[in-house]
Design a protein around this motif. Sequence first.
Motif, PDB file in Angstrom:
ATOM      1  N   THR A 172      48.235  40.877  45.342  1.00 49.27           N
ATOM      2  CA  THR A 172      47.083  40.273  44.688  1.00 49.27           C
ATOM      3  C   THR A 172      46.766  38.907  45.294  1.00 49.27           C
ATOM      4  OG1 THR A 172      48.407  39.151  43.002  1.00 49.27           O
ATOM      5  CG2 THR A 172      47.657  41.397  42.502  1.00 49.27           C
TER       6      THR A 172
ATOM      7  N   THR B 292      41.847  33.158  43.099  1.00 52.05           N
ATOM      8  CA  THR B 292      41.026  32.092  43.668  1.00 52.05           C
ATOM      9  C   THR B 292      40.877  30.976  42.639  1.00 52.05           C
ATOM     10  OG1 THR B 292      38.869  32.850  42.864  1.00 52.05           O
ATOM     11  CG2 THR B 292      39.685  33.851  44.905  1.00 52.05           C
TER      12      THR B 292
ATOM     13  N   SER C  14      37.215  35.697  39.890  1.00 54.98           N
ATOM     14  CA  SER C  14      37.215  36.177  41.278  1.00 54.98           C
ATOM     15  C   SER C  14      38.654  36.363  41.756  1.00 54.98           C
ATOM     16  CB  SER C  14      36.481  35.199  42.191  1.00 54.98           C
ATOM     17  OG  SER C  14      35.101  35.197  41.903  1.00 54.98           O
ATOM     18  N   ALA C  15      38.941  37.545  42.286  1.00 55.34           N
ATOM     19  CA  ALA C  15      40.286  37.888  42.752  1.00 55.34           C
ATOM     20  C   ALA C  15      40.198  39.183  43.548  1.00 55.34           C
ATOM     21  CB  ALA C  15      41.234  38.064  41.566  1.00 55.34           C
ATOM     22  N   GLY C  16      41.336  39.597  44.075  1.00 53.07           N
ATOM     23  CA  GLY C  16      41.383  40.863  44.792  1.00 53.07           C
ATOM     24  C   GLY C  16      42.780  41.448  44.776  1.00 53.07           C
ATOM     25  N   TYR C  17      42.854  42.751  45.024  1.00 56.48           N
ATOM     26  CA  TYR C  17      44.163  43.382  45.194  1.00 56.48           C
ATOM     27  C   TYR C  17      44.048  44.568  46.122  1.00 56.48           C
ATOM     28  CZ  TYR C  17      43.781  47.590  42.156  1.00 56.48           C
ATOM     29  OH  TYR C  17      43.456  48.807  41.605  1.00 56.48           O
TER      30      TYR C  17
ATOM     31  N   ASN D 126      41.755  49.422  46.971  1.00 55.46           N
ATOM     32  CA  ASN D 126      41.113  48.220  47.497  1.00 55.46           C
ATOM     33  C   ASN D 126      40.172  47.738  46.392  1.00 55.46           C
ATOM     34  OD1 ASN D 126      39.836  46.247  49.095  1.00 55.46           O
ATOM     35  ND2 ASN D 126      38.305  47.720  49.779  1.00 55.46           N
ATOM     36  N   ALA D 127      40.433  46.539  45.870  1.00 57.67           N
ATOM     37  CA  ALA D 127      39.633  46.079  44.737  1.00 57.67           C
ATOM     38  C   ALA D 127      39.327  44.593  44.833  1.00 57.67           C
ATOM     39  CB  ALA D 127      40.373  46.342  43.438  1.00 57.67           C
ATOM     40  N   THR D 128      38.146  44.233  44.364  1.00 59.61           N
ATOM     41  CA  THR D 128      37.769  42.828  44.245  1.00 59.61           C
ATOM     42  C   THR D 128      37.058  42.611  42.915  1.00 59.61           C
ATOM     43  OG1 THR D 128      35.668  43.211  45.379  1.00 59.61           O
ATOM     44  CG2 THR D 128      37.503  42.418  46.727  1.00 59.61           C
TER      45      THR D 128
ATOM     46  N   THR E  70      34.258  39.755  41.743  1.00 62.24           N
ATOM     47  CA  THR E  70      33.420  38.637  42.162  1.00 62.24           C
ATOM     48  C   THR E  70      32.789  38.010  40.928  1.00 62.24           C
ATOM     49  OG1 THR E  70      32.944  39.799  44.233  1.00 62.24           O
ATOM     50  CG2 THR E  70      31.510  37.938  43.663  1.00 62.24           C
TER      51      THR E  70
ATOM     52  N   TYR F  39      34.752  45.699  41.718  1.00 59.57           N
ATOM     53  CA  TYR F  39      34.596  46.746  42.735  1.00 59.57           C
ATOM     54  C   TYR F  39      35.976  47.351  42.926  1.00 59.57           C
ATOM     55  CZ  TYR F  39      34.544  49.038  47.239  1.00 59.57           C
ATOM     56  OH  TYR F  39      34.696  49.965  48.238  1.00 59.57           O
TER      57      TYR F  39
END
Length: 132
Positions: free
Chosen positions: A49, A52, A57-60, A82-84, A86, A91
């Motif tokens: 992960t 930010t 807002s983040a991603g993994y 794959n994920a974000t 915003t 997503y």
Amino acid sequence: MKKATGAFNVKIGSLTPYNTSEDAKLGRMSIDKQFSGDLEGSSQGEMLTAGTGTKGSAGYVAIERVTGKLNSRGGGFALQHNATMTRGAPYLNIVVIPDSGTGELAGIGGTMRIIIDKGNHSYEFEYSLPDT
């Protein structure tokens, strides 16, 4: 394409991250799932992960190995996530890793959608298998 649906329970555990710099805001997690419905089985995986300084807002990214029965066909396959997020807008893309199928699930391909409603997790899995 065929469609499988059902529910799953998930346990996320904390693992020691490689990059522990405070500025990195990176995390590493274990994934353990139990699937029910058209997919009866379990999975284990790992997730990386990144957070930010912006709220929402983040991603993994993650890889998990699923084993069990899919509409009565036994075997396993791997999923890639794959994920974000915003500023709160999500997503998520989850795909079967090509050529990862084993047993009666050899040759499987497809995509999985995760639905979270009031804390309950379910899936919609669109997949294809070679004719047997």
